[in-house]
Motif scaffolding. Structure first.
Motif, PDB file in Angstrom:
ATOM      1  N   MET A  37      64.370  32.457  12.613  1.00 15.88           N
ATOM      2  CA  MET A  37      65.582  31.535  12.716  1.00 15.88           C
ATOM      3  C   MET A  37      65.413  30.649  13.248  1.00 15.88           C
ATOM      4  O   MET A  37      64.604  29.937  14.396  1.00 15.88           O
ATOM      5  CB  MET A  37      66.365  32.344  13.898  1.00 15.88           C
ATOM      6  N   GLU A  38      65.757  28.978  12.249  1.00 11.45           N
ATOM      7  CA  GLU A  38      65.309  27.688  12.205  1.00 11.45           C
ATOM      8  C   GLU A  38      66.327  27.113  13.274  1.00 11.45           C
ATOM      9  O   GLU A  38      67.327  27.702  13.438  1.00 11.45           O
ATOM     10  CB  GLU A  38      65.381  27.606  11.039  1.00 11.45           C
ATOM     11  N   THR A  39      66.018  26.301  14.604  1.00 11.75           N
ATOM     12  CA  THR A  39      66.814  25.842  15.855  1.00 11.75           C
ATOM     13  C   THR A  39      66.226  24.228  15.757  1.00 11.75           C
ATOM     14  O   THR A  39      65.713  24.118  15.537  1.00 11.75           O
ATOM     15  CB  THR A  39      66.552  26.408  16.669  1.00 11.75           C
ATOM     16  N   VAL A  40      67.180  23.745  16.620  1.00 15.86           N
ATOM     17  CA  VAL A  40      67.618  22.610  16.710  1.00 15.86           C
ATOM     18  C   VAL A  40      68.491  22.039  18.141  1.00 15.86           C
ATOM     19  O   VAL A  40      68.942  22.234  18.414  1.00 15.86           O
ATOM     20  CB  VAL A  40      67.829  21.357  15.630  1.00 15.86           C
ATOM     21  N   LEU A  41      67.459  21.141  18.465  1.00 19.82           N
ATOM     22  CA  LEU A  41      67.781  20.829  20.650  1.00 19.82           C
ATOM     23  C   LEU A  41      69.362  20.348  20.169  1.00 19.82           C
ATOM     24  O   LEU A  41      69.039  19.056  19.399  1.00 19.82           O
ATOM     25  CB  LEU A  41      66.650  20.963  21.106  1.00 19.82           C
ATOM     26  N   VAL A  42      70.867  19.809  20.795  1.00 18.65           N
ATOM     27  CA  VAL A  42      71.393  19.064  20.773  1.00 18.65           C
ATOM     28  C   VAL A  42      71.675  18.552  22.284  1.00 18.65           C
ATOM     29  O   VAL A  42      71.446  19.191  23.243  1.00 18.65           O
ATOM     30  CB  VAL A  42      72.583  20.001  20.638  1.00 18.65           C
ATOM     31  N   GLN A  43      71.654  17.513  22.112  1.00 22.01           N
ATOM     32  CA  GLN A  43      71.764  16.591  23.741  1.00 22.01           C
ATOM     33  C   GLN A  43      72.738  15.539  23.576  1.00 22.01           C
ATOM     34  O   GLN A  43      72.989  15.338  22.434  1.00 22.01           O
ATOM     35  CB  GLN A  43      70.910  15.296  24.018  1.00 22.01           C
ATOM     36  N   HIS A  44      73.820  15.936  24.246  1.00 17.86           N
ATOM     37  CA  HIS A  44      75.323  15.429  24.789  1.00 17.86           C
ATOM     38  C   HIS A  44      74.973  14.254  25.337  1.00 17.86           C
ATOM     39  O   HIS A  44      74.258  14.272  26.284  1.00 17.86           O
ATOM     40  CB  HIS A  44      76.561  16.353  24.894  1.00 17.86           C
ATOM     41  N   ARG A  45      75.316  12.920  25.053  1.00 17.07           N
ATOM     42  CA  ARG A  45      75.797  11.492  26.167  1.00 17.07           C
ATOM     43  C   ARG A  45      77.179  11.040  25.774  1.00 17.07           C
ATOM     44  O   ARG A  45      77.535  10.612  24.820  1.00 17.07           O
ATOM     45  CB  ARG A  45      74.572  10.945  25.132  1.00 17.07           C
ATOM     46  N   ARG A  46      77.746  11.265  27.162  1.00 19.09           N
ATOM     47  CA  ARG A  46      79.518  10.889  27.931  1.00 19.09           C
ATOM     48  C   ARG A  46      79.303   8.816  27.413  1.00 19.09           C
ATOM     49  O   ARG A  46      78.425   8.448  27.937  1.00 19.09           O
ATOM     50  CB  ARG A  46      79.628  11.472  28.872  1.00 19.09           C
ATOM     51  N   ARG A  47      79.578   9.255  26.278  1.00 21.17           N
ATOM     52  CA  ARG A  47      80.112   6.963  26.463  1.00 21.17           C
ATOM     53  C   ARG A  47      81.074   6.680  27.603  1.00 21.17           C
ATOM     54  O   ARG A  47      82.113   7.531  27.141  1.00 21.17           O
ATOM     55  CB  ARG A  47      80.468   6.867  24.694  1.00 21.17           C
ATOM     56  N   ALA A  48      81.932   5.205  27.218  1.00 20.45           N
ATOM     57  CA  ALA A  48      82.913   5.338  28.629  1.00 20.45           C
ATOM     58  C   ALA A  48      83.581   5.079  27.220  1.00 20.45           C
ATOM     59  O   ALA A  48      84.316   4.766  27.207  1.00 20.45           O
ATOM     60  CB  ALA A  48      82.604   3.736  29.318  1.00 20.45           C
ATOM     61  N   ARG A  49      83.649   4.271  26.419  1.00 20.24           N
ATOM     62  CA  ARG A  49      83.964   3.400  24.901  1.00 20.24           C
ATOM     63  C   ARG A  49      83.411   4.168  23.518  1.00 20.24           C
ATOM     64  O   ARG A  49      82.479   4.437  23.085  1.00 20.24           O
ATOM     65  CB  ARG A  49      83.798   2.287  25.271  1.00 20.24           C
ATOM     66  N   ARG A  50      84.361   4.809  22.930  1.00 26.93           N
ATOM     67  CA  ARG A  50      84.157   4.237  21.469  1.00 26.93           C
ATOM     68  C   ARG A  50      83.089   3.762  20.834  1.00 26.93           C
ATOM     69  O   ARG A  50      83.094   3.955  20.273  1.00 26.93           O
ATOM     70  CB  ARG A  50      85.460   4.860  21.043  1.00 26.93           C
ATOM     71  N   ALA A  51      83.308   2.035  20.909  1.00 23.19           N
ATOM     72  CA  ALA A  51      83.115   0.929  20.890  1.00 23.19           C
ATOM     73  C   ALA A  51      81.423   1.102  21.305  1.00 23.19           C
ATOM     74  O   ALA A  51      80.314   0.695  20.881  1.00 23.19           O
ATOM     75  CB  ALA A  51      83.323   0.303  21.035  1.00 23.19           C
ATOM     76  N   ASP A  52      81.147   2.129  22.116  1.00 21.34           N
ATOM     77  CA  ASP A  52      79.560   2.077  22.620  1.00 21.34           C
ATOM     78  C   ASP A  52      79.115   3.481  21.807  1.00 21.34           C
ATOM     79  O   ASP A  52      77.211   3.188  21.765  1.00 21.34           O
ATOM     80  CB  ASP A  52      79.614   3.056  23.609  1.00 21.34           C
ATOM     81  N   VAL A  53      79.335   4.236  20.994  1.00 20.24           N
ATOM     82  CA  VAL A  53      78.644   4.983  20.246  1.00 20.24           C
ATOM     83  C   VAL A  53      78.218   4.491  19.192  1.00 20.24           C
ATOM     84  O   VAL A  53      78.591   3.533  17.814  1.00 20.24           O
ATOM     85  CB  VAL A  53      79.913   6.348  19.848  1.00 20.24           C
ATOM     86  N   PRO A  54      77.439   4.782  18.154  1.00 14.57           N
ATOM     87  CA  PRO A  54      76.692   4.270  17.165  1.00 14.57           C
ATOM     88  C   PRO A  54      77.469   4.799  15.706  1.00 14.57           C
ATOM     89  O   PRO A  54      77.935   5.189  16.046  1.00 14.57           O
ATOM     90  CB  PRO A  54      75.750   5.150  16.669  1.00 14.57           C
ATOM     91  N   ASP A  55      77.466   3.900  14.892  1.00 11.55           N
ATOM     92  CA  ASP A  55      78.557   3.571  13.637  1.00 11.55           C
ATOM     93  C   ASP A  55      77.329   4.130  12.225  1.00 11.55           C
ATOM     94  O   ASP A  55      78.687   3.867  11.497  1.00 11.55           O
ATOM     95  CB  ASP A  55      78.907   2.003  13.639  1.00 11.55           C
ATOM     96  N   GLY A  56      76.585   3.811  12.996  1.00  9.87           N
ATOM     97  CA  GLY A  56      75.817   4.095  11.069  1.00  9.87           C
ATOM     98  C   GLY A  56      74.385   3.828  11.207  1.00  9.87           C
ATOM     99  O   GLY A  56      73.019   3.937  12.227  1.00  9.87           O
ATOM    100  N   PRO A  57      73.302   3.489   9.998  1.00 14.13           N
ATOM    101  CA  PRO A  57      72.326   4.163   9.785  1.00 14.13           C
ATOM    102  C   PRO A  57      71.443   2.799  10.449  1.00 14.13           C
ATOM    103  O   PRO A  57      70.342   2.939  11.267  1.00 14.13           O
ATOM    104  CB  PRO A  57      71.418   3.634   8.478  1.00 14.13           C
ATOM    105  N   GLU A  58      72.203   1.797  10.849  1.00 13.51           N
ATOM    106  CA  GLU A  58      72.059   0.288  11.082  1.00 13.51           C
ATOM    107  C   GLU A  58      71.437   0.268  12.815  1.00 13.51           C
ATOM    108  O   GLU A  58      70.767  -0.331  12.957  1.00 13.51           O
ATOM    109  CB  GLU A  58      72.573  -0.721  10.730  1.00 13.51           C
ATOM    110  N   SER A  59      71.908   1.371  13.325  1.00  8.56           N
ATOM    111  CA  SER A  59      72.202   1.576  14.655  1.00  8.56           C
ATOM    112  C   SER A  59      70.446   2.014  14.659  1.00  8.56           C
ATOM    113  O   SER A  59      70.087   2.086  16.062  1.00  8.56           O
ATOM    114  CB  SER A  59      72.384   2.402  15.557  1.00  8.56           C
ATOM    115  N   GLU A  60      69.382   2.266  14.145  1.00  6.57           N
ATOM    116  CA  GLU A  60      68.390   2.743  14.213  1.00  6.57           C
ATOM    117  C   GLU A  60      67.515   2.615  15.204  1.00  6.57           C
ATOM    118  O   GLU A  60      66.656   3.394  15.787  1.00  6.57           O
ATOM    119  CB  GLU A  60      67.763   2.980  12.740  1.00  6.57           C
ATOM    120  N   PRO A  61      67.038   0.897  15.009  1.00  4.18           N
ATOM    121  CA  PRO A  61      66.392   0.441  16.487  1.00  4.18           C
ATOM    122  C   PRO A  61      66.746   0.426  17.500  1.00  4.18           C
ATOM    123  O   PRO A  61      65.808   0.584  18.500  1.00  4.18           O
ATOM    124  CB  PRO A  61      66.421  -1.399  15.454  1.00  4.18           C
TER     125      PRO A  61
END
Length: 177
Positions: free
Chosen positions: A1-25
């Motif tokens: 059975m393959e598994t993956v960890l999940v880590q949750h981070r709460r953000r104050a605003r939607r604008a603080d959440v990455p929007d796409g692959p350009e957030s990689e750096p």
């Protein structure tokens, strides 16, 4: 059975959440850490190379943003929040005053305990809503079965040696390497 960890981070605003692959750096440069009174999962399970799904939430929603591989894992006991600030600052390179002023630490009542941290090597951008059935521990972590994620519309599968891809209806894979 393959598994993956999940880590949750709460953000104050939607604008603080990455929007796409350009957030990689930004994801690669970030230091992810927690301060706990006692050992919690995934204290013993998080090692360099472990796959982690980053789950970001804000007041009205949540989504899986990145599949990453953990690197530079930090596990240390601290005798005070001040020591935690010093350890995290030295490990992450973030100025101590910024660590001390973080919303996470300001909201924490933990004075002595353990710091678990990791840096991330982005593998694949996801950008999909949080599966309704994905349950997290109170400390913001989970262990998810890859087959369950696929049943919920989040399909993580190997696409070649050392390469991960992501597929979901309406979402083409975005590989970062």
């Amino acid at each position: 059975m393959e598994t993956v960890l999940v880590q949750h981070r709460r953000r104050a605003r939607r604008a603080d959440v990455p929007d796409g692959p350009e957030s990689e750096p930004d994801v690669r440069a970030a230091a992810y850490w927690s301060l706990w009174r006692q050992r919690h999962f995934p204290w013993a399970a998080l090692d360099d190379g472990a796959r982690v799904l980053l789950l970001e939430s804000w007041s009205s929603g949540a989504r899986l943003t990145w599949l990453v591989e953990a690197r530079d894992v930090l596990r240390v006991e601290v005798a005070s929040q001040e020591e935690a600030v010093e350890v995290v600052s030295c490990w992450s390179g973030e100025p101590a005053d910024e660590v001390a002023a973080s919303a996470y630490l300001a909201a924490s009542a933990v004075e002595t305990g353990l710091v678990l941290g990791f840096r991330a090597d982005p593998v694949a951008w996801l950008g999909v809503d949080r599966p309704v059935d994905l349950r997290l521990d109170r400390n913001g972590w989970a262990l998810a079965r890859v087959d369950e994620l696929a049943a919920w519309g989040v399909d993580l599968r190997r696409s070649g040696p050392g390469r991960d891809s992501f597929t979901s209806p309406g979402h083409p894979p975005t590989i970062v390497r």
